[in-house]
Design an enzyme around this catalytic site. Structure first.
Site, short mmCIF file in Angstrom:
data_model
loop_
_atom_site.label_atom_id
_atom_site.label_comp_id
_atom_site.label_asym_id
_atom_site.label_seq_id
_atom_site.Cartn_x
_atom_site.Cartn_y
_atom_site.Cartn_z
NE ARG A 1 -3.60 -0.44 2.49
CZ ARG A 1 -3.91 -1.08 3.63
NH1 ARG A 1 -3.59 -0.57 4.78
NH2 ARG A 1 -4.57 -2.23 3.59
NE ARG B 1 -5.16 -4.22 16.38
CZ ARG B 1 -5.28 -4.57 15.11
NH1 ARG B 1 -4.61 -3.92 14.19
NH2 ARG B 1 -6.10 -5.56 14.76
CE LYS B 2 -6.47 -1.94 11.40
NZ LYS B 2 -7.46 -2.49 10.45
N GLY C 1 -16.06 -9.45 2.53
CA GLY C 1 -15.87 -10.89 2.50
C GLY C 1 -15.74 -11.55 3.85
CB CYS D 1 -11.62 -4.18 4.70
SG CYS D 1 -10.59 -4.90 5.99
N GLY D 2 -14.52 -3.18 3.62
CA GLY D 2 -15.29 -2.50 2.58
C GLY D 2 -16.40 -1.64 3.15
#
Lengths: 541, 71
Positions: A72, A181-182, A437, A442-443
């Protein structure tokens, strides 16, 4: 600045192996090791070091043991120069099997990279002022901005300089590269909440306040938002931030996260868990200990949410200039298409392209005199600036194609379904559909008008098949509301038929100009459930 | 190796089934086997759904506080 990692004394931390290695070696140091591993091949990378590559923007694709990486690239605010576009396209062409994906954070992703290729890729990126540092890992991720910053006739003010200052402050800054974390941030003065403020860990959002008799422009701040498997909408602090104070406040919030965020368990480490425990009042009080006094909230400048969509040809704030918002179905392009857009942006604009967090792009700075000629370009037959109502508003995660967690195929499926719906159903409003999914979101399934979440199930023939559950009614309007699940599981091969019937019901029952979201709120979930039950009986059997 | 989280519907009742397996297909086969072990007389299974998988490491697990399947 040297800071004390006082959590290292906490014996509980020793049980979290990620925290242990983060204390031993900063994640950003992986950049120093990449040449060695590139020279010696994937087999030379110890398995326990795989996670560290996230700090260089690298994840292993599924199956991890095959040694192919997803990379990314950070694109602050989504703004790309011509040279950057060409560089990115050539990387995808030379190394990434022609796959180029625009992400929901305005960044881009490559796939199929080997470790041997990474040094050359990083070198190429550096030559055009780009980095992968901070694209992944427990660090400040790509900062989302207003994709129209500086050209937006409606923006409260141009946020480009503020955003770049924040980005530069955190870039390769080892004071903030060991976060729990992120950590996701947005800086935007778009009045339609294009940055999706409520699902960022920290968001700076447009506001005004009268100070000493003068109306000042600046930001309100929301903290603690995020999706994943435990979604939470960010909460607003009772503060007004002047643009020149943004870096200081961002640094203070990040310091609080670094020093008080939870490190014992990775699944409870996001900022949202700290905010949930403290509440916005306590968080604000702690913040003021770092920044000193700050003004209380003023007037929010936010209006109706636009979900990051900027389709069509529109006047810029600059006289005689226009921007063109183009649809990139589910964010995927080939390198040749990227180059085509780059050449177009150079020929008709100033060479710049803006990535949107809706996985689309904008060609800015097109003079009035060149507009008609631009509109004739054949690329708009494939990537329209007035897209249809389904494909133009469809979002998808990566799915089983590359992701280790996904249970089902998503990206191509979402695209195929949306394109078929566009052929069959003509609506007066768009329908925002997001496909994911797995439960990790994430989407951004939770904020879709129609959310589709993948599972696997045994069908009537006892065969394992991909399937979906349907959620309705998500939005980030007026603070936001996550969508709700309807009862029923739909086999993937019947998903199109079921969605078609559900949307035809919407079409036949809706009011003029009524959106799917408004429709859900008007008729109620039970009415939709009843219709879905009928559809499942008729279609899915 | 993954840890799989299933929900199984039997006669309008839901149960959780957790399986360790190295593929989705294998995990579904092992659900059947675990159900056969659990029931003396094998009931009619209405639905088996896989909701989540996680890579198995030390400490990989799930909290089974509620069901995702709506009956």
């Amino acid at each position: 600045m040297v800071y004390e990692k006082f959590w290292s004394e906490n014996p509980v931390i020793a049980k979290n192996k990620t925290e242990v290695w983060k204390l031993e070696k900063d994640g950003l140091k992986i950049f120093d090791d990449i040449p060695h591993y590139a020279a010696n091949g994937f087999e030379s990378i110890p398995k326990e070091k795989w996670d560290m590559f996230k700090w260089a923007g690298l994840y292993l694709q599924r199956p991890k043991e095959a040694g192919y990486w997803m990379m990314r690239v950070v694109i602050p605010g989504g703004i790309l120069t011509y040279d950057q576009q060409i560089t990115l396209a050539n990387i995808a062409k030379d190394y990434g099997r022609d796959v180029y994906d625009i992400t929901t954070r305005q960044a881009i992703q490559f796939h199929w990279l080997t470790i041997e290729q990474v040094p050359d890729i990083l070198n190429r990126l550096e030559q055009v002022g780009m980095t992968t540092a901070g694209a992944c890992g427990d660090i400040t991720r790509n900062i989302i901005g207003n994709a129209l910053a500086g050209i937006d006739p409606g923006e409260l003010f141009d946020t480009r300089e503020v955003l770049y200052n924040v980005f530069e402050f955190f870039r390769l800054n080892e004071d903030f590269s060991n976060l729990p974390r992120k950590y996701k941030m947005s800086v935007s003065a778009n009045v339609h909440n294009a940055s999706n403020a409520e699902i960022n860990c920290v968001s700076f959002n447009p506001a005004t306040k009268v100070i000493d008799g003068k109306t000042e422009v600046g930001f309100h701040v929301k903290v603690g938002g995020g999706l994943s498997s435990v979604p939470m909408l960010a909460e607003e602090l009772d503060l007004f931030i002047l643009p020149e104070k943004t870096v200081e406040v961002a640094a203070a919030i990040t310091t609080i996260f670094r020093d008080f965020g939870y490190r014992e368990k990775r699944h409870r480490s996001r900022l949202k868990f700290l905010v949930a425990d403290w509440g916005p009042e306590q968080f604000k009080e702690k913040l003021l200990e770092y920044t000193g006094p700050l003004p209380e909230k003023g007037e929010s400048a936010l209006k109706e949410w636009n979900a990051g969509y900027f389709y069509g040809i529109h006047k810029q704030k600059q006289e005689g200039l226009n921007y063109v918002g183009v649809n990139i179905p589910v964010g995927r392009l080939t390198p040749d298409e990227v180059i085509e857009f780059a050449e177009l942006s150079k020929k008709y604009g100033n060479g710049e392209i803006r990535n949107c967090n809706s996985q689309n792009l904008i060609i800015p700075n097109v003079p009035d005199a060149k507009l008609e000629e631009l509109k004739q370009e054949s690329i708009f037959e494939r990537f329209p600036y007035q897209p249809k109502k389904f494909i133009g508003y469809s979002v998808s995660c990566t799915g089983i194609e590359y992701c280790n967690l996904a249970l089902v195929e998503t990206k191509n499926r979402m695209k195929t379904i949306a394109e078929k719906l566009d052929k069959e159903i003509d609506l007066d409003v768009p329908v925002r559909m997001h496909m994911v999914g797995c439960p990790n979101n994430c989407g951004q399934r939770a904020i879709a008008e129609i959310g589709l979440q993948g599972i696997k199930m045994k069908n009537q023939d006892k065969k394992m098949v991909e399937a979906f559950e349907i959620y309705v009614g998500g939005t980030l309007n007026a603070g936001g509301k996550f969508n709700e699940k309807l009862k029923g599981k739909v086999e993937a091969e019947k998903l199109y038929d079921v969605l078609k019937e559900l949307i035809l019901f919407f079409k036949e029952t809706k009011l003029l100009s009524e959106t799917f979201l408004d429709f859900v709120e008007r008729v109620g979930k039970s009415e939709l459930q009843s219709k879905l039950d009928n559809i499942l009986t008729e279609v899915a059997v | 190796m993954n840890l799989y989280r299933f929900e199984v519907t039997i006669k309008e009742e839901l149960i959780h089934v957790i399986i360790a397996a190295d593929s989705d297909e294998k995990a579904f086969q092992l659900v059947d086997i675990e159900l056969e072990k659990r029931f003396l007389k094998m009931p009619e299974v209405d639905d088996i759904s896989l909701y989540e998988k996680r890579k198995i490491n030390n400490g990989t697990g799930y909290v089974l506080s509620e069901f995702e399947t709506i009956l």
